[in-house]
Structures are given as structure tokens and as C-alpha cells.
Design a protein around this motif. Sequence first.
Motif, PDB file in Angstrom:
ATOM      1  N   HIS A 187     -19.734  51.911  17.982  1.00 41.79           N
ATOM      2  CA  HIS A 187     -20.545  51.091  18.986  1.00 41.79           C
ATOM      3  C   HIS A 187     -21.518  52.040  19.298  1.00 41.79           C
ATOM      4  N   ARG A 245     -24.424  55.131  18.468  1.00 45.91           N
ATOM      5  CA  ARG A 245     -25.515  55.552  17.371  1.00 45.91           C
ATOM      6  C   ARG A 245     -26.382  56.543  18.204  1.00 45.91           C
ATOM      7  N   PRO A 297     -24.852  53.895  23.298  1.00 47.32           N
ATOM      8  CA  PRO A 297     -24.017  52.662  23.117  1.00 47.32           C
ATOM      9  C   PRO A 297     -24.951  51.504  22.601  1.00 47.32           C
ATOM     10  N   LEU A 298     -24.453  50.971  21.463  1.00 49.90           N
ATOM     11  CA  LEU A 298     -25.243  49.679  20.775  1.00 49.90           C
ATOM     12  C   LEU A 298     -24.950  48.392  21.947  1.00 49.90           C
ATOM     13  N   PHE A 299     -23.869  48.564  22.446  1.00 47.94           N
ATOM     14  CA  PHE A 299     -23.494  47.373  23.522  1.00 47.94           C
ATOM     15  C   PHE A 299     -22.566  47.913  24.470  1.00 47.94           C
ATOM     16  N   ASN A 300     -22.180  47.122  25.434  1.00 51.90           N
ATOM     17  CA  ASN A 300     -21.085  47.775  26.136  1.00 51.90           C
ATOM     18  C   ASN A 300     -19.871  47.157  25.956  1.00 51.90           C
ATOM     19  N   PRO A 301     -18.978  47.800  25.426  1.00 52.69           N
ATOM     20  CA  PRO A 301     -17.678  47.185  25.147  1.00 52.69           C
ATOM     21  C   PRO A 301     -16.600  47.078  26.416  1.00 52.69           C
ATOM     22  N   TYR A 309     -14.808  43.222  20.544  1.00 51.01           N
ATOM     23  CA  TYR A 309     -15.339  44.294  20.200  1.00 51.01           C
ATOM     24  C   TYR A 309     -15.732  44.268  18.432  1.00 51.01           C
ATOM     25  N   GLU A 315     -18.849  42.387  17.552  1.00 54.92           N
ATOM     26  CA  GLU A 315     -20.137  42.756  17.789  1.00 54.92           C
ATOM     27  C   GLU A 315     -20.278  44.147  16.778  1.00 54.92           C
ATOM     28  N   VAL A 316     -19.274  44.644  16.306  1.00 51.51           N
ATOM     29  CA  VAL A 316     -19.204  45.598  15.557  1.00 51.51           C
ATOM     30  C   VAL A 316     -19.784  45.385  14.111  1.00 51.51           C
ATOM     31  N   ARG A 342     -23.043  45.115  12.952  1.00 55.22           N
ATOM     32  CA  ARG A 342     -23.824  46.099  12.459  1.00 55.22           C
ATOM     33  C   ARG A 342     -23.331  47.141  11.492  1.00 55.22           C
ATOM     34  N   CYS A 392     -15.964  47.664  10.441  1.00 55.00           N
ATOM     35  CA  CYS A 392     -14.903  47.624  11.766  1.00 55.00           C
ATOM     36  C   CYS A 392     -13.606  48.138  11.016  1.00 55.00           C
TER      37      CYS A 392
END
Length: 1713
Positions: A1505, A1507, A1511-1515, A1558, A1561-1562, A1565, A1568
Amino acid sequence: MLQIVDLLGLVPHCDISLVKNESAVQTLIAEEITRESFTAVVVTMLRPNHANYLKNSFYEWTRQLAHIYHYYLHGPHGNDLKKTTPNNRKNINIKVRLLKPKQDVELNLRDVSDDMQSLYISTTVDTFEFHVHPDTNSVVEGLVRYHPFLYDSESYPVDPSFSAPSEEEDDVVSVVPQNSLVKWPIFECYWNGRLIPYTTINEFPWCSPKKKHLSVPFECYKRISGVLFTDDTFLVSTNKLTFIDLEHRLKEKNLLYTRIINGQVQRMNINREFYNWLRECHQKHDKQIQFLGPSRPSGISDPAFTLFKYIIWDHQKYAVDQLVKTSRTVPIVYGSIKEIRLQGHHTTDVFAAGGEILVQQEPRMICSEMKLHPLVKLDRSASEDVIKKHIEDEMTKLPARLSISWPEGDSIEPNVPRPAGKPIGVMKVEILNKREESISKLPGSFNVVSKKLLVELKIVSYNLMGIGPEEVVSHVCQYGGKWQYWFKKMENMTNRGSFMLKLQAILADNTADNFPGLLLPSLDIPFTVTEAQPFKFFFGMMDTTPQVSVPFDITLDMKDKFGHDSTPLETLKPKLQAVDLDISYASTAVKRASLIVKDVIIKGSVTDLRGKDFVLKVEIPGLENDVQTIKVRLLPGPPCSISVSPKAELLLIENGTSPHFDVCLLDVFGNATWSQRVSATCQFSGYPGLPTYSVGLSPTGPVKLTGEPLRLPLNRNTMEMMLFACIELKPNMDVPMVERKLKVTPSSLAKEMQLYWCGDTIGKRIQNGEVVSSPAGSVLTNLNYRLYDEVEREVVLTSTIVHDIQVNWAAVAGQECLLKGMLPDVAVSTSLSEEKYCEISYLNNRRPFKTSFTLRPEATEAKRLKVQYSGDLVVHLGKALPAKIEVYLVDEFGNMTARPSLPCFSQLKVSGEGLDCSMMEVVSQEEELKATVSGLRFSPGAPGPRNIMFDYNGFIETLVVSLIPGLPSSLALVDAPKDDVPLVAFNQRLLKDVFLFQLLDLWGNLCCQSGVKVTLHRPAALKLVPAPTPQRTDKSGRVKFGPFMVFGKSGDYTLQARATLGQDVLEAPPLAICVSLDPNKPIRVELTFTSEEGGFVAGEIMPEVQINVVAEDGSNMRDIPPGDVFMKLRKSKFNDHENNEMPFFASKPQPGDKEGYTYLRGKVLPEEAGAYTAIALYRNKNCSLHSEELSLTVCVGTPARLKPTSPTETPTVSNTHPEASRTLLTELQLHLVDKFDNRTGLTKTGKVIVKLEPPPDFPQLELPTFRGQKTKLVLPLANGVCNVPKLMLAENCPGKGSTEYIVTFTAQSNLLNVEPAPSFSLPFVFYNDFKKQLKMAELSKKRDGLQNNIRLYGNLLQSNDTLIMDLKERMDKVLQEEKSLARNLERFGITQDDVNATRADDLLKQLYKRKEMVFMQPRRMCEMAQFPKLDDEILGKAAHMALIREADVALVLSWHMSSDMDCVVTRTSEAAMKIYKATQGRQQVLPLESIFQLSLPNWNKPLPHIRNNEPLFNPTGNPVYARNLLMFPSHENECRLVFGLFLGDTIILDTLDSANAYRQEVVKRCYCPALLTRSGDRIRSNGKFGGFQNKAPPLERLGGAHFGEPLPPEYHELCPRIDLLQALVDIRKKGDAVQREYHLQEEDSRAHGIDQIRDEMKIFEKELLSIEKELGLRKTPNQPSQHSGATPASNGQRRGRSLSSVHNSPIIKKRRH
């Protein structure tokens, strides 16, 4: 007179005219023609007595003739009777024939054996041969013989014919003394081989006894005899009886003496050489003293001497502890023998010379020292009585008593009282000895300070209580020349008590009152000090606090001027005064040291019960300090009346209340007062049964008198009543009582509550305690209440009243509801057995009351089934439920219905998974409205919970039963080796594996039965330590054995565990153990030189050395610390002292080195050539091994120079006629040596060029020449040796005087391929004048000695300075390291105070203890068996290669990797195949070299998550790579490869929800990976989760195949602190050792007189400079300068050597003497 006219050696054709008047001689001359040679003796002037002597004493005078012609007859060595080989010298024969009438007597003088020379030679044990050079052309050969003392007599020969000469025989010569201990002339003189009898030499200066040579007895000089041999250069008289000039020429001062040793002439110091020779003869050959009773000295490991009990000398016995006297010592010593010593090791009685005695000087009180004296200094003429008399006389000089006088009065008389303050007068003290002489110091040979005596004065006080003495005065007085010991006046005796004046003589150095064996004198004078007259007074303690008008006493204490109690006079009358008070007293009295004022009365006003403060002034006329004041508190007087408030006569009160009165007491003056233990009481009258009030009076003021409420029976008919109150004191104090009248009216408080229940209006009244019924689960509503007072009047409800009402079924009753007269609703219980008790309380403080009722529930109709089981719900497999199951019909609340509306229980159905109902029995009990079920059991299966379902006409109920394993049926080893692979162990090593055994039932389930006894059986050949003892299973049915230390021979063994259950025995499968050879146990060390190319050359680089330590299994041990392996090279045997050893330590490893080998590179060989022994050693704290000795030869290097065999001095020569003055060298031998002075060139031959060279500063200077006018000589060089013959300059050769030239010796050979050619240079000083040469020769000799001294002193000083500088540098380095460690410790919070010298060790112990406690804390351990690491190619099992701190992470990762935990990781495929074959393919293995590393994940890459670091999102759930939670104890790089392969990018989160979120979301993109959760769930990489396959079981079910837990962080925090603190403690110890060594070195320097040596070296340098100026020499490059002697120590020399090694040199010894 018999006169020997001549002894002629005639030659042919002698002129006969010379002896015209000698007819006999003319006849002899005429006969010479017919003879080749002859000797004739002509005797003339014979008298008759001479003829008689010749006839009658034939053997006597022939013996004397044999003595005179001894060396003619027997040759130069004389007639030695001790030799067994005959003397074949036949050149000279002298025969004497005496013609007698009857028979001729003929004697060959060669056959005479008792002549004096024969006796001298035969009794000689050693000789001293020398030459005397009176001038350059003459020489006298001398010989001194030593005749020792043998056992009981002298061996010095006595002339057999010696007797006292008579007048007729005064011409007879006798040269032999009768007593050898009488001093006779030493030397007999021989001229050309015959004795010159009338000339003797008494002695030379060097062979006469000298006072300073005390180690050789005087009698040794009387045991020598000698001869002098001269040639014809010395003149004799015509009768050959006397030398003309010999004695005169031998008395010259500048004689040159040389000694002959083994035929070689050596120049030396004749005085020293003869003295040494004589001392050696005495010590070696004299058997004068008999030593008896040998013993070995105690406390000395290798003594150099032997102790004896006594000796016998000249028939006198001297034993240990015998009194003796010395002679020739300063001073003469009187004492007793403590030890008798003789050098060497002796086990029997011996005769010897020399020896020493250890003498204890007497008397010891005067001279207590012990000193060694040679036996020769023993005075054998002193008797024991004389010695004792001397000792007794010395004892009278010791101090005996003290004398005291009082020059100015004020003396102290014994036991006479003295008033305080009276001074002690001036004292004069004297120390007297037994001779009544005044002394000030001890006699004897002590130190000046220790001999002085002082007088110490002390005054000691003795406490009256007898506690002990106390020193109050102490003075020490020194001796004064005019006034002896003088003490000044003392005016400080002001304290009372018993005292003792003590005078004591003491020593000045240590203030001791005794000396060994002597108690110094003392004097004691006792006296007492009493009090003086009264001077002032003080107030004493008052018995009571003063009260108004109450009499009391006042005590006045009297003191003298010094504060002591003093008795007052009865005539003293005190005056008492105070402001606003009237004070009077009755009388006074005296008691001891106090004046008591009797019956003092004070009158006045006191406004406070606590009293009033006033100042009392007392004046006593007649005292110096006559006025004193004191602050006194005056209290009110005793009670006299009662004051009561309120003051009204009639008081109105309400029924049920308590009246109260304020009461206080007054004294006679109206002051408020009080009295202890006095109370006021109030009694009521007017109605029976009324209470009585009582209260204690208070000192703070009026008190409130009250009590219980007054309760009268008032009603509608009686509305009020009258009462009377009487107040008085208890106990009665004659104080009048007080009365008051009370009127009581009805109370307005509620007295009763009435309850009602009926709809919205008041209906049925509920009586107190009544039971009310209502349906179960319903609500009781519409409850009302009313309140009434004591006269039945309804009480109006107010907020104050309802505030005191509470109900027990509701937390809050509701004030608004209560104001309306209503109570809260009541909920009815759902259970018939639970009746509710309802209570309403009125909580008024003055009149509380309660009322209550009981609410009973009623049952409703049936709604469901109820199952009840009274037994244990835990059932063993195969067993039936032990108890019966009861089934009921109940309503919705579980209450049994009153009557069932359904048919009977015969239609009841029972079912369940695995339930066996074949034996089920159902019994219906309609009267009890229930059914009973029995006979249920479960079929065998997996343990766990089971459901039993009951169905009755649609009513269903379930009973949950827990099914547990059956009874134990077998015993199994947990985590047993797969496929019967034996467990590998090593002999005498710890087997870390722990054997865990588990009980199993018949179906293989784990039995959790505790207390079962399990024993572990082993074969007799295998020993386990500690021995396995029987164990009991724990609550989980497990038992643990181990770890064990294994002892046994290599081979296979079997262990078996057995469990005992009553009469049954359960056996576990056998466990195979293979005891193998240990790869980590060293057994030998091997030493190898990898290459010997170039050989071993002294001082060169040693060839490379290779050392390996072989383990028990034959492999080389690896990872050995470099300091544990080293090599030693020594020239002696293995068991010689370590000082002969040269250690060589390991070099740094280099690329290409073999593993398991230690290399020594670049090491320098010793500089001394020869045979050496090399040995390699391996040492650590557990063992010490050494290799076999390897012999090697260190060869010499290439020739570097020529070196003489003996040191050479600088010759001083001239060009004059005498050869001795022109001789450069008598002989010299030169050797080819390498640069380290090793002899080389043994196979070299060639020549040596000898040349004369000018000084380097003057190359054009004219050169001298050798004999034959040569400037260059050629000498042969054979086998590396050149023998230089006598070198001499030519007579009258050229050369500049007072110039130092150089003789160079240069080796030349075709076999010498070195540049420059080896050479040797010898400087010499050339002079043109012979006399100046002699003078300069002495100066040159002195110059050489000074240069040697300067060189020696320079080496000594530089060694000392280098050592001290090195120690200083080491101390500075240690101090810097200590400061650095202290600063590092401060980072951990450890301050300087915590690590001071006294607390550092304690803190270190605490940290070690804490570290051990942390280490021993229980933590998770992997229970899988370790795979044996037979070599470094095996890394171990995956489960043992990593640790995890978090328990939940360890569980889920261990389960996730369960198939890989048992995998053995190796470095190579070869090692993996070995394991595969050894286990027959049953063990899974993983070689590291077979891993494709490019496919492994990057260990540091970010999570999916993230890059670009964003962070691409807040896990949620704290995601982290699983590999980042692993900790690797060792082989980190290899572990990263293994676990990167096993885990990949697996991620761990907290919960399953956060993991699903998680992943959602992964996958939007990227890919996983598998997700694990700390709660034990798993989401595969394909997204699948849930089910048994994706849920981790409990840790116990993993069978020990789980990751271990690392040590706590606290452990790793403690380790650096402990290391730093341990290093600090060690560095301090090292610093202390270095500092001690530094101080010892400084003391050693001072003891050896380094500063004195430095000063002497400067003196030597000045003398050298002066001598060189006098010699006229100029400095040359080869000549040492003033400081050239101080050469630096060689690299091979140890820097820390002791000074004693240099101080053993002769020059240092000479300086000491």
C-alpha cells in the motif's frame, strides 16, 4: 766453621794461574782434559766439631744437601711424593759416600724423600705461579704453595731435624719453622736451580694480611710457602749463600707482576688475584671446623645454605643459643648464636672452612638486631663469664624509675582533696637508671630518633559511677639540656572527682611505653577535687503548678563558680516578688545543695482556665549573683460554686426532645475553674423512669449537660406534663446544687404508616407483614400510604417528611409520587421460588419506624422443556453418563406448571451426534410432572463437546456434554525423531534435547492425567548426569526428562520410558541414541612449516608456520580465537623455565587461508644461532594442549665482521728499544661472525690483511711500521679463524707522538661474497718516549675502565628511564580508558558515585544477579529435537534458526510454516545428500546453493500500500511483513535467504476484518500476498479464508514445533552495562597493578641509588674528558663520546627488566663496596 768455598762448573783449558795457592783445585783442573764435564766441591777450614757432625749426623746434612740441590735432582717440578709415576730425570746424580773403617756409607741424594722441598711439594693442594719483572731484561719466577688445615692439625711441614740451636751448632742452617702458625719468611730463593740459603724474602705487600680482607683468616697467610727462581741477571756472593741485589730490587714499588695460568702469561691485579686464590684455597681445602647436626632451612624452597646445630673448632664447641663475642668488627658484638650456616647442601656432618653465624645481639633491650658474621670473626678467647658480665653491665644503663619535684609549690599530695580551681604547680621530672644517673635516651645502637626518651603526663578522671577512666589532660615533654623534663603550671582542674596524675617514659619514634623485653618506668599520684563556696543559684523543679491560695514549695539550687553543686548557709533569706500578685511564704530549709522556700501562697485574679503567666523574681542577699527570675503559670483555685445557663426558672420543651444546660465551676475569687475526674449530673423528677444526664467538666470552659430525649405517655387526654431538674457535682465536693422547672408538650413527628392497595382509590389495607400473591412476571400497582402522630393526628406530607421515606424495591421512590401519598410499582419475580420482601422505611432521626409485606409469584401455563442433569458433564470416551437426566415442562420463565395440558412423556425423543441410545431407558413420573432418562453413551471418536437433543411434542431442549479422552493406554515421546533416526550425542557433552513423554488413550488421544509415575531406563554402558529419577506427569499428562550430560563410548544406545498405573505398566517406544565423536572437543595440536625455503637464519624472517587444532572426530576446529593458539620457540628443553621461551602469536588471516588453520607470518627468528625446539599450544579456560616438539636449527648469517675471542684494551706503545714497549698484541684470535655475533665461516679459508692506518681526521699523517719496516701483514684465515701472532712495531719507527693510530684486520677470501669485507679495528696510542709511554699506558688503562663504566651506567640509566616512562604511559592510558568507560556508563544512567572504588563491585554483582534472573525467566522454547551439526555445512532446522518475541505472531507463523519447520538447512548439496542418505530419505533438507536468489523478495521493499514513500490508503490492523518480525541468533545472511524463500511477502495484521479490508484495497492496485492475523486467521494469496484449514490451532497442539522466544530486551540492555562495568573494574585492577609496579620501580631505583649512579656517571665523564686531554687525543668517529656509552637496549631485550640484572656487574659491585 765449615765453609763451602766454591761450586764450579769448569770448562776445558781454564787458566791454572787463577788458583795458585789451591793445590786441590789445581789437581781438579789438571783432570779436566780427560772429562767431558764435572762439578766439584771444595771444603776447607774443617774443624774437629765439624768432622764429628759430618760423621754422626750423616742423614741430617745429606737431607739438607738434598734440599739445597732439590731442583737439580728432581727437575723443575720437584719431588712430588703423591705421584705414583717415577721421575725419569737422570741428568744429574749426586752421591755422597762416607768412608768409615768398617763399612762405607753411600747415599744418592735423589733417594732422599724427607727434605723440606719434598715435604712442601707433597703437602701442597694448590699453587699460585707468577712472574716479577724488576726491569725489562730480568724476570723472577715465583711459586706460592698452600698447605691446608686438615681436620685436627696443620699440614704445614715441620723440619724433622729441627731443634733449638746450641752454641756449637749456631752455624747450622735450618730454614723450616717448628710451628707452622708462627710467621716465618715465605719465599726461599733459588739461583739457577740451586738454593741460596741465607737469602729469604719474608713477604710481598700483596701476600701479606690486610685489615680490609676480613673474609680470609689471618692464619691462612701462615699456611703458605714459596720459592723464587732467578737467573744469572741477579748477583750472588762468591760462596753462593747470599743474593747481593735480589732483595733490594724486589722492594721497588713499580714492579710488574704477571700470573702464569696453564702456561699462559696474563696481566692482572696481583693483589686481587692472590687474595681470590687464597680465599678459594681456604674455602675449598681447609678442613678446620667440624659442622654437626645438619638441617634444612624452613620456608625456603631452594636454600643456598645448610643449617647446623653446633660446630667444633680447636676442640671448642659452639652451639645454637650459646653466648659469643666477635672480634675485628665495628662495634664488637656480644650476643647469642641463632643460626649456624654453611654454604651448599649438606645432609651429614662435614669439615669445612668458612661458614657464618647469625648473632642476636645482647642485651636485646639495648641492641635487638640480628646480623650475619663470618666464623673467622668469632672471638674464641672470650669466656662465657666475661660475656655475661658485659651484658649485665649494659643492663644497668636502662631507665629504672621517674623522679618528680615541685619547684614553685602547689604540689599534689597523694589522696589529699583539693578545691576546684586550685592550680597544679610546675613539675620537674627526671628519668633515672639503676645507677641513679639521669638519662634522656636509651643506650644501644638504635636509630638516633628511636633512642630518645620523652615523658608523657596524663591526668585521668575516674567517674563516680565506675564507668571507666577518662583522659582529661595529656602532654608530652622533650628533654631539655638545662631543666630536664619540665611541665608548666596547670589551672584547668575545675571538675570534681577522683583523679590520677600519671607520668610515663615513652619512646620518641612511636610513643610506646615499652621496648622489647623492657617496660619503661612510670609514676602514679592519686588525688580528688571537691566543690568550692556557693557563687550563684538556680530555680529547681517545682512539684506542682501554683494555684490561687494553694500553698507550694520553691527549690533554689546553689552552684559554685565552676557550676558544681554547693551546700548553702542556713542564714540565707530569699525575697519573692511578682506584679499584681500577693506572694508570701512560711519558712526556708536546707537540703544538700538546695535552699527550699516552704508554703508559698499566691493570691490574685486569673481570667483563663488555662492559667495566667507571671514573672517571679527571687533575691538572695549574700551571693555574688543574688537575683534570678522565672516565668510561672498561675492556675485558678479549687471549685467553690456551680454556674448553670439558661438562668430562667421555667423551661418549655417538646415531648421526645432533650433539654440541655451550660455548666461551669467557680473558685473562691470567682475565677472560672475546673477539677479533674469531676462531673455534673442532672436528675429529673415528676414522672418515673426518666433518664439521668451526666457530663465531665472541661478545662476549656463551660460544658453542655444533656442526654436522652424525654418521652412521656401523652395522648388525646393528656396533652402536657410538668418536670423538675436537679443539677449537682459528682463526687460531692461540698458545692451547693442548682434546680430548674420543665414543661413538656406533645411531639409533632409521625409515629405510624398505613398501606392501601386497590385501583385508583383507597381500597384494601395491607397489614404489616402480610403476604400478597400476583402472577409471575407481572407488576403490582396502585399502592397508597398515610402518616399519623402520637395523638393520632394525620401528618401533613411535606417535602421534608417524604425525603425520609425509602422503599427497598426501588432505588428512587420519586418525591412527587410520595407527596401525593403513592408508592412506586413492584415487579413480581419470574421464579416461583423467589418471593420478594417489600419494606417501606421512615428514617427520621428522632422517631424512625418501618412497615412491610411479602409479594409471592404464581405459575402460568407450560411453554417449553427443561433438562436437568445432576452429574459431571465431563465423560470419558467409552463410558456411559453416570447420572440420570430429568426432563420437565415449564412456563416461559422456567417454572414448573401446576398441571400439564399435554399427554404423558412416553412420546419423548432423544438424539445426538454419535449418541448410542441402545441402552436408553425413559421413566415418566406424572405425579412429579417430570421424566427420567438414563443409559446414554457416545461412540468412540475425537474428544470435544457433544449435544444431546430432547424433543417432546415440539418442545426441544439440548444438553451439552464434554467428551474427554479415555483412560491411559500407552506412552509416547513428543516430537520423536522421524523414521527412527537416532539422536546424536557427544561424550562428556550436554545433550540439550529434552525428552517429553505424553500419556495416550486407546484411540491415540492425549490423556491429561496427572500424578502418573514415569521412569526412564538406560543401558548400563551409558551414563546420564544428572541420573534420571522417576517423575510424575503434570496436569496435561506430560512428563519431562533432561537435559543430560552424556558419558559413554561411541556407539548406539536405547532409552525407554515406562509409566506405572497401579498394576499396569505402559512402555514408550524405544529411543535410539548414537554417541558420536565430538567435532568441538580438541584432542591434539599440529605444527607445520609450510615452506622451509631459505632455511632458518638468525635474525631473519621465519618461514610461514601453520597450526591446526584437531577435534575428536579428526576434523580441524574452526572459529578459534586468535589468542588461544600460539607457538613457543626455546633453546632448552620443554620443562625449562619460561624465561627461555619466545612466544609467537597468530597473524591476521589472509585471503586463501585454509579454514581451520592458524598462520604465523613475518615472525623474526632469534638472533642467537643454534638448535631450537618449536612447540604449538592451544589454551583456553577449559583445556590446554600442546603439539609434539619440532626441532629446528637456526643457522648463522653471512659473515659481517671479525670479532676477537676476548675483549681488547687500547694498547699504548712507543718506538723505543724494549720489545715490551713496542708490543701491540701478544696474541689474538679473530673469528668471522655475522651481524648478531654468531660464529660463521667455519668452512671459509683465505687471508687477513693487517694494516696500520692514520686517524680519520688526519689521513696524511705519517704511519708507524711493523717489525721489518712493514706497514702491512698477511695472516692465514682457516675455518673462519685467524690466529694473530705477536704484533710489534719496529724500533725507531716513524710516527707522531701522542696520536691514536688504528690497526685494521680485513678478511679476504674467494668464498666471501659480502660487501664490505669483514674487518676489525684496534686503536692504539703511539708515543716517542718510553717513560711517557708507561705513564700514558696507565692513563689509557684508566680511560678504558672509565669508558666501560660510562657504557654500563648509560645502559642502566636508560633501562631505568625507559621502564619508568613506559609505566607512566601505561598509567596514563589506563586513566584515559577508565574515564572513557565512566563516560560510556553515564549514558546508561550510571553516575560516577555509583561506580566509585567501593561500590563498583557491589553494583556489578547486582547487575550479574539481575541478568541471571532475567535469563532464567520462563519463556517460549522450541521443543523440536536439534539436528546434530556434524560440520559447518549444516546450519540446523528452520525452527531453530529464528526467534519471535510476540506469542500470537509466533503461533500463527509456526502454524503457517508447519511443513517447513522440520527442514534441515545446509550450505551445499553434498551435505544435504549425506543427510538424505543417512536418514534413508525421511528427513527433508534444503541446500542454500540450490536456491534461485533472483526470485527471492527484497528484504527492505515497502508494503504493497506504499508507493514512492507515500501510502495509497490508510490501512488498519498495523500491517507488517512477517519476515521483519523474525530475529536471527546467528547466520543472518543465510537465514534471510531461507525465510525469504519460505515466507515470501507474507504480511501480518491484527484481525481478520482488518486483513479483509486491506486485501480489498490492495487488489485494486496490485497483487496481494498471503495475509496472516495475530488472532490466528489466514487469507491465502488467492483470497480464500475460513474453515479449519485457515485457522491456527492452540500452541499446545503444534507438538513443540514452534518458534522460540528471544531473551527479554532488559537482558540486552544489561549486557552492555555489565560489559562496560566489568571492563571498568578490570581496568581499575590493571591500573592498581601498574601503579604498584611504578612505585616498586621507583623504590627499586632509590634502593639501587639511581641518582647517585647518575652523579657518578657525570664524574666519570669529567674524568674521561680530563684523561683524554692529558693523553692529547682528538675525537675520532670510532671513539665513543661522553655519552656514547649509553647505547639503547636492543630490540630483543625486554623493556621491563629489573635493575638487579645490571647491578650484578663488577663495576656496580665495586661502587657498592
